[in-house]
Design a protein around this motif. Structure first.
Motif, PDB file in Angstrom:
ATOM      1  N   SER A  75      18.241  11.045 -40.598  1.00  0.00           N
ATOM      2  CA  SER A  75      18.443  10.889 -42.038  1.00  0.00           C
ATOM      3  C   SER A  75      19.919  10.870 -42.400  1.00  0.00           C
ATOM      4  CB  SER A  75      17.731  12.027 -42.786  1.00  0.00           C
ATOM      5  OG  SER A  75      16.346  12.003 -42.549  1.00  0.00           O
ATOM      6  N   THR A  79      21.808   7.559 -43.765  1.00  0.00           N
ATOM      7  CA  THR A  79      22.398   7.611 -45.103  1.00  0.00           C
ATOM      8  C   THR A  79      23.866   7.209 -45.087  1.00  0.00           C
ATOM      9  OG1 THR A  79      20.866   9.378 -45.733  1.00  0.00           O
ATOM     10  CG2 THR A  79      22.823   9.085 -47.096  1.00  0.00           C
ATOM     11  N   PHE A 207      18.358   9.234 -48.394  1.00  0.00           N
ATOM     12  CA  PHE A 207      18.048  10.403 -47.572  1.00  0.00           C
ATOM     13  C   PHE A 207      16.574  10.775 -47.680  1.00  0.00           C
ATOM     14  CE2 PHE A 207      17.665  14.890 -46.583  1.00  0.00           C
ATOM     15  CZ  PHE A 207      18.440  15.025 -45.446  1.00  0.00           C
ATOM     16  N   TRP A 211      14.027  10.730 -44.676  1.00  0.00           N
ATOM     17  CA  TRP A 211      13.438  12.022 -44.319  1.00  0.00           C
ATOM     18  C   TRP A 211      11.911  11.966 -44.324  1.00  0.00           C
ATOM     19  CZ3 TRP A 211      15.664  16.383 -42.467  1.00  0.00           C
ATOM     20  CH2 TRP A 211      14.924  17.558 -42.492  1.00  0.00           C
TER      21      TRP A 211
END
Length: 279
Positions: A75, A79, A207, A211
């Motif tokens: 993640s 990002t 994110f 995730w």
């Protein structure tokens, strides 16, 4: 009198909406403190079984801590790279004009209409061939790179940065060029700090999507030690007698990073989603 009645109904409606939104999180936390039997009974009272559930999660054969680390790495890297690549694309669509610019952008927007389920088989076949190419082994199947590279550049992020770049003051770019600042310097030293609210909103969205990503990691990550949190939590519920208390504890722990990021950046998130340039 009419205004008071209307306002009363507004508060009632908003209170109901707030309750519906918050109740799942409330129940999740309550369930994490109870035994599996109490969870199936639908208890709404806090229990004293949280530490036992936590120990069960951390000592599980499903390697929850490893999955947490894998999700965090994927993640964070996704990002960071997405912010650089997608924002640069959105920036270029506005600042650098060309005849084919709108055509390319329209093609990118059309790609949003293609469901990911239609791309799974082609992507799987493509990434499965990367093992035989030395330079592409880091993004082959069963590596974190296979999941990261998919999320680096998305049509939504490019569209989002393009729309927000429209409000970026072009005078700053012209002034920087007159002062002899290069194009990369303008992007990294002027554009990115000025558009920090837009970046904050994009960071939260990217994110959270990375995730919570389930479908592609399920296909691309085939080894148990490579699995991410959504895969491990799904495996917890697929057993013959799932431990719901342990599952809810695992979900609570998995929710903490995204909730923390959102609450730390919520002001910038609101400003970024409304198109504000200054953060």
């Amino acid at each position: 009198m009419t205004k008071k009645v209307l306002r009363t109904f507004q508060y009632i409606f908003l209170s109901i909406c707030a309750f519906v939104s918050i109740f799942p999180f409330f129940w999740m936390i309550i369930a994490a403190t109870n035994k599996s039997v109490d969870v199936t009974k639908g208890t709404l009272m806090p229990g004293s079984y949280f530490m036992e559930n936590l120990k069960a999660v951390l000592s599980s054969d499903l390697q929850y801590t490893t999955a947490f680390k894998n999700s965090l790495i994927i993640s964070v890297v996704t990002t960071i790279l997405a912010m650089i690549v997608s924002s640069a694309a959105g920036y270029a669509f506005v600042i650098y004009r060309s005849k084919s610019r709108e055509r390319v952008f329209n093609i990118i927007l059309l790609s949003m209409m293609v469901p990911f389920a239609a791309l799974m088989v082609p992507l799987f076949r493509l990434f499965s061939k990367f093992n035989s190419v030395p330079l592409l082994k880091t993004i082959a199947l069963n590596t974190p790179g296979a999941v990261i590279v998919i999320g680096i550049s998305t049509a939504f992020l490019i569209f989002f940065f393009r729309q927000n770049t429209e409000s970026f003051p072009k005078e700053l770019i012209e002034a920087a060029r007159i002062d002899g600042v290069g194009e990369l310097g303008i992007f990294f030293k002027i554009f990115m700090p000025t558009m920090k609210s837009t970046y904050a909103a994009a960071i939260i969205v990217t994110f959270m999507n990375s995730w919570n990503n389930y479908l592609w990691p399920l296909i691309a990550l085939q080894s148990p030690e490579r699995r991410t949190l959504p895969l491990v939590i799904s495996a917890m519920g697929s057993s013959y007698t799932p431990d719901y208390g342990m599952m809810m504890t695992a979900v609570v722990l998995a929710t903490v990073p995204t909730a923390l990021i959102f609450f730390l950046m919520q002001k910038q998130f609101v400003a970024g989603m409304t198109g504000s340039v200054k953060g």
